[in-house]
Design a protein around this motif. Sequence first.
Motif, PDB file in Angstrom:
ATOM      1  N   LEU A  46       1.241  -9.089   4.753  1.00  0.00           N
ATOM      2  CA  LEU A  46       0.367  -9.690   5.640  1.00  0.00           C
ATOM      3  C   LEU A  46      -0.699 -10.390   4.765  1.00  0.00           C
ATOM      4  N   HIS A  47      -1.584  -9.688   4.354  1.00  0.00           N
ATOM      5  CA  HIS A  47      -2.545 -10.829   2.812  1.00  0.00           C
ATOM      6  C   HIS A  47      -2.076 -11.464   2.458  1.00  0.00           C
ATOM      7  N   GLN A  48      -0.400 -11.877   1.823  1.00  0.00           N
ATOM      8  CA  GLN A  48      -0.072 -12.506   1.519  1.00  0.00           C
ATOM      9  C   GLN A  48      -0.331 -13.665   2.171  1.00  0.00           C
ATOM     10  N   ASN A  49       0.300 -13.698   3.861  1.00  0.00           N
ATOM     11  CA  ASN A  49       0.048 -14.426   4.534  1.00  0.00           C
ATOM     12  C   ASN A  49      -0.254 -15.332   5.176  1.00  0.00           C
ATOM     13  N   GLY A  50      -1.937 -14.724   5.010  1.00  0.00           N
ATOM     14  CA  GLY A  50      -3.296 -15.410   5.214  1.00  0.00           C
ATOM     15  C   GLY A  50      -3.925 -14.240   6.025  1.00  0.00           C
ATOM     16  N   TYR A  51      -3.397 -13.151   6.372  1.00  0.00           N
ATOM     17  CA  TYR A  51      -4.126 -12.120   7.822  1.00  0.00           C
ATOM     18  C   TYR A  51      -4.316 -10.697   6.359  1.00  0.00           C
ATOM     19  N   LYS A  52      -6.597 -11.261   6.027  1.00  0.00           N
ATOM     20  CA  LYS A  52      -7.185 -10.201   5.281  1.00  0.00           C
ATOM     21  C   LYS A  52      -7.603  -9.057   6.058  1.00  0.00           C
ATOM     22  N   GLN A  53      -7.555  -9.260   7.195  1.00  0.00           N
ATOM     23  CA  GLN A  53      -8.010  -8.439   7.808  1.00  0.00           C
ATOM     24  C   GLN A  53      -8.231  -6.560   7.558  1.00  0.00           C
ATOM     25  N   PHE A  54      -6.786  -6.795   6.321  1.00  0.00           N
ATOM     26  CA  PHE A  54      -6.394  -5.404   6.475  1.00  0.00           C
ATOM     27  C   PHE A  54      -6.122  -4.912   4.908  1.00  0.00           C
ATOM     28  N   ASP A  55      -7.451  -5.351   4.429  1.00  0.00           N
ATOM     29  CA  ASP A  55      -7.070  -5.235   2.475  1.00  0.00           C
ATOM     30  C   ASP A  55      -8.010  -3.667   2.355  1.00  0.00           C
ATOM     31  N   ALA A  56      -8.967  -3.452   4.120  1.00  0.00           N
ATOM     32  CA  ALA A  56      -8.865  -2.035   3.101  1.00  0.00           C
ATOM     33  C   ALA A  56      -8.672  -0.671   3.425  1.00  0.00           C
ATOM     34  N   ASN A  57      -7.290  -1.348   4.437  1.00  0.00           N
ATOM     35  CA  ASN A  57      -6.464  -0.421   4.250  1.00  0.00           C
ATOM     36  C   ASN A  57      -5.650  -0.532   3.651  1.00  0.00           C
ATOM     37  N   ILE A  58      -4.814  -1.228   2.729  1.00  0.00           N
ATOM     38  CA  ILE A  58      -4.477  -1.540   2.089  1.00  0.00           C
ATOM     39  C   ILE A  58      -4.822   0.069   0.493  1.00  0.00           C
ATOM     40  N   GLU A  59      -6.307  -0.790   0.106  1.00  0.00           N
ATOM     41  CA  GLU A  59      -7.360  -0.010  -1.054  1.00  0.00           C
ATOM     42  C   GLU A  59      -6.838   1.422   0.257  1.00  0.00           C
ATOM     43  N   ARG A  60      -7.239   2.042   0.880  1.00  0.00           N
ATOM     44  CA  ARG A  60      -6.780   3.255   1.026  1.00  0.00           C
ATOM     45  C   ARG A  60      -5.840   3.879   1.355  1.00  0.00           C
ATOM     46  N   SER A  61      -4.112   3.207   1.193  1.00  0.00           N
ATOM     47  CA  SER A  61      -3.363   3.482   1.186  1.00  0.00           C
ATOM     48  C   SER A  61      -2.687   3.586  -0.259  1.00  0.00           C
ATOM     49  N   ALA A  62      -3.437   2.643  -1.102  1.00  0.00           N
ATOM     50  CA  ALA A  62      -3.231   3.075  -2.588  1.00  0.00           C
ATOM     51  C   ALA A  62      -3.877   4.105  -3.318  1.00  0.00           C
ATOM     52  N   SER A  63      -5.211   5.013  -2.590  1.00  0.00           N
ATOM     53  CA  SER A  63      -6.165   5.593  -3.354  1.00  0.00           C
ATOM     54  C   SER A  63      -5.042   6.655  -2.488  1.00  0.00           C
ATOM     55  N   TRP A  64      -4.775   7.354  -1.502  1.00  0.00           N
ATOM     56  CA  TRP A  64      -4.414   8.412  -0.623  1.00  0.00           C
ATOM     57  C   TRP A  64      -2.749   8.273  -1.441  1.00  0.00           C
ATOM     58  N   LEU A  65      -2.259   7.682  -1.725  1.00  0.00           N
ATOM     59  CA  LEU A  65      -1.004   7.761  -2.476  1.00  0.00           C
ATOM     60  C   LEU A  65      -0.922   7.988  -4.063  1.00  0.00           C
ATOM     61  N   LEU A  66      -1.871   7.828  -4.527  1.00  0.00           N
ATOM     62  CA  LEU A  66      -2.442   8.147  -5.774  1.00  0.00           C
ATOM     63  C   LEU A  66      -2.208   9.327  -5.823  1.00  0.00           C
ATOM     64  N   LYS A  67      -3.183   9.992  -4.609  1.00  0.00           N
ATOM     65  CA  LYS A  67      -3.802  11.324  -5.135  1.00  0.00           C
ATOM     66  C   LYS A  67      -3.003  12.359  -4.219  1.00  0.00           C
ATOM     67  N   ASN A  68      -2.257  11.544  -3.826  1.00  0.00           N
ATOM     68  CA  ASN A  68      -1.181  12.406  -3.089  1.00  0.00           C
ATOM     69  C   ASN A  68       0.044  13.101  -3.587  1.00  0.00           C
ATOM     70  N   ARG A  69      -0.093  13.515  -4.609  1.00  0.00           N
ATOM     71  CA  ARG A  69       1.561  13.602  -5.039  1.00  0.00           C
ATOM     72  C   ARG A  69       1.882  15.090  -5.545  1.00  0.00           C
ATOM     73  N   TYR A  70       2.639  15.555  -6.021  1.00  0.00           N
ATOM     74  CA  TYR A  70       2.966  16.741  -6.284  1.00  0.00           C
ATOM     75  C   TYR A  70       2.730  17.022  -7.549  1.00  0.00           C
ATOM     76  N   ALA A  71       2.423  17.647  -8.887  1.00  0.00           N
ATOM     77  CA  ALA A  71       2.203  18.189 -10.052  1.00  0.00           C
ATOM     78  C   ALA A  71       3.581  18.399 -10.542  1.00  0.00           C
ATOM     79  N   GLN A  72       3.425  17.006 -11.805  1.00  0.00           N
ATOM     80  CA  GLN A  72       4.054  16.936 -12.223  1.00  0.00           C
ATOM     81  C   GLN A  72       5.108  18.517 -13.168  1.00  0.00           C
TER      82      GLN A  72
END
Length: 414
Positions: A340-366
């Motif tokens: 949606l951002h790529q098509n002009g809908y910018k209201q979710f940008d903060a949510n994108i960053e929250r998802s990126a941060s969460w997924l980076l952190k919430n993984r099982y150890a190697q």
Amino acid sequence: MKWNNPRHLFLYLLFSLWTNVALGQAKNEDYILAVDQIAQYVSGPMMDEMGRSRCDYNLTEGKWFEYEVPWHTGQAVNALLAAYKQTGKKTYLDAAIRGGNYWVGLEIKDHPVLKGMVDARHGDSIGEDFIVFATVSDGTPGIYELSRVTKNPKYAKVATSAAYWMMKNMYDANKGICYDNIDAKTGEVLKESSPFWKNKKEQTLFDVSRPNTEGWLFKDAFEFSGDTKFKEAFINLCNSLIEKQGPEGVWMSFMPNSVEASSFHPRFSLWYAESLIQAFQLTKDKKYLDAAARTAAVFAKAQQSDGTIYYDNYLNGRQPDKGSVTGSASALAGIVWIQLHQNGYKQFDANIERSASWLLKNRYAQNHPDPNLRGAVLETRTRSRKGKVWLTQRDTGSIFALRFLVDYIGYKFN
């Protein structure tokens, strides 16, 4: 601490999750590393020797349990192809090919009614007697993508053959739906009763059918075959989807959403939203983006401040059930928000960053002590089955995280 206590085990697993970045801003290389490590998991412990996703890993028993294998495998193929394009590692392409070979091996060649269809049985609560429309369709984006990447048409040919069967036998243009279920033995399409509603005597049209645009099978079939009947069917179903979208932005008339509980599934409506974005790409009609944005707003509200999205969410103000943490929802919502951002809908940008941060952190150890969890993204599902707590780590968190992280790298750093 007693490890036979599911609550204690869950707490241990949470504490054993690995984060690359404890403080400060994550860098491009952090996300690239995460893609590689998650892809190692998806192509390794999560996939069997036949190329099938093993699906649900029971944390208390240490065993894998199948759940809608063709769907999960098709989704895994799509994720591995994204990882391959990001990393260039042929091992991920090879794993995707194994998964694709399993999927096309489901082609039905000798049944008097089902010839040309795929034997994609659902399993789990409805058993092995039924083929479900979305079990096929929502696994096909990876199958078509595999043909595009490998330049081998055999994968798309089998998917398109199934699409022809489904359009002929399951699609109702006037009602704007596709029926959900097929009797795998007889080939009969069930139009009056659904195995998902075994205890419901009076079943209506929406109990046995849905717009069923998950996976945009008919769009891909049109682009592969050139048959405009697929294009017409896809657009008709997406128009039906907009008509049937509730004022809150999701589709409460259809399972697995529940009007009675006022609850919505953590991914189901997002699949519809993603298909609407595909409809926009095909038609350039902005009404499809606007409808997708209404869905995206519901999930932006459901997302917690740290990026978490839980399995059970409600429209009536009830707080989400925190017993199941759904990494795939944070990822799939992020995929839709980025599109949606790529098509002009910018209201979710903060949510994108929250998802990126969460997924980076919430993984099982190697180096997690259980090799069946190493590198996976957190996705728990807690249910009561067979008289005990059924606590699983699901493959879906890792599958959708791969797709999101690859999209995010392009969105954020390229």
